[in-house]
Motif scaffolding. Sequence first.
Motif, short mmCIF file in Angstrom:
data_model
loop_
_atom_site.label_atom_id
_atom_site.label_comp_id
_atom_site.label_asym_id
_atom_site.label_seq_id
_atom_site.Cartn_x
_atom_site.Cartn_y
_atom_site.Cartn_z
N VAL A 72 8.99 3.66 5.04
CA VAL A 72 8.49 2.85 3.93
C VAL A 72 6.99 3.07 3.81
O VAL A 72 6.26 3.01 4.81
N THR A 73 6.53 3.34 2.59
CA THR A 73 5.10 3.53 2.34
C THR A 73 4.63 2.54 1.30
O THR A 73 5.21 2.43 0.21
N LEU A 74 3.57 1.81 1.66
CA LEU A 74 2.95 0.86 0.74
C LEU A 74 1.57 1.36 0.37
O LEU A 74 0.82 1.83 1.24
N ARG A 75 1.23 1.28 -0.90
CA ARG A 75 -0.10 1.66 -1.38
C ARG A 75 -0.67 0.50 -2.18
O ARG A 75 0.04 -0.13 -2.97
N GLY A 76 -1.95 0.23 -1.97
CA GLY A 76 -2.55 -0.88 -2.71
C GLY A 76 -3.95 -1.18 -2.27
O GLY A 76 -4.65 -0.35 -1.69
N ASP A 77 -4.37 -2.40 -2.55
CA ASP A 77 -5.72 -2.86 -2.26
C ASP A 77 -5.73 -3.75 -1.02
O ASP A 77 -4.74 -4.43 -0.72
N VAL A 78 -6.87 -3.77 -0.34
CA VAL A 78 -7.02 -4.54 0.89
C VAL A 78 -8.16 -5.54 0.74
O VAL A 78 -9.19 -5.22 0.15
N ARG A 79 -7.96 -6.72 1.28
CA ARG A 79 -9.03 -7.72 1.34
C ARG A 79 -8.92 -8.48 2.65
O ARG A 79 -7.83 -8.55 3.26
#
Length: 208
Positions: free
Chosen positions: A101-108
């Motif tokens: 499973v690969t998740l892509r997105g923004d981090v905070r």
Amino acid sequence: MRKDYRGIHDLDESWLSDGWEPLLRRWMHDAVAASVVEPNAMVLATVDEQGLPASRTVLCKGVTDAGIVFYTNYSSEKARHIAANPHVSATFAWPLIGRQVTLRGDVRKISAEQTARYWDTRPRGSQLGAWASQQSRPTGTREDLEQALDAVAQRFAAGPIPVPPDWGGYLLSPVSVEFWQGRANRMHNRIRTTRDAGGRWTTVRLQP
């Protein structure tokens, strides 16, 4: 060096009818049941200030419909990359059960309160290690590290160990989650769900 993956049930778009989170949790549970070592380990990829990618394995410590949580030193290399470019990807790979499973997105950063709650669940040795290590910084010898650990152990003695001021959690909020399931003859199943600007998710099947 090839593995011909086989299975009974083919990954289907309907498996994501309730969103990506329940399926990720189910696959992680399956990895645990199969005795996968470190089933919550994921490869986190960041990009530095010069645009050069870097990847390393970290542990996922939380899964919610908002995203996945991991913890680190806020002065570490990965944290510096995130400060410069908060777009990352994280991949869970379980070859033993033929899934990824690969998740892509923004981090905070998560709240200090959430970090403190998790910190209290960590083994004392891990708490001491977080204080002793200036993560990603150069060091002389292994003995230097051991001496630093001994020093913080003496500092806190048998008392409580607070959260280090430069340590805490991040939340990766995905805009894309791809599920991969190995199949025979390299005809793998790949299904990706993507969130648009309005928060709506669209799921598509991809060719292997």
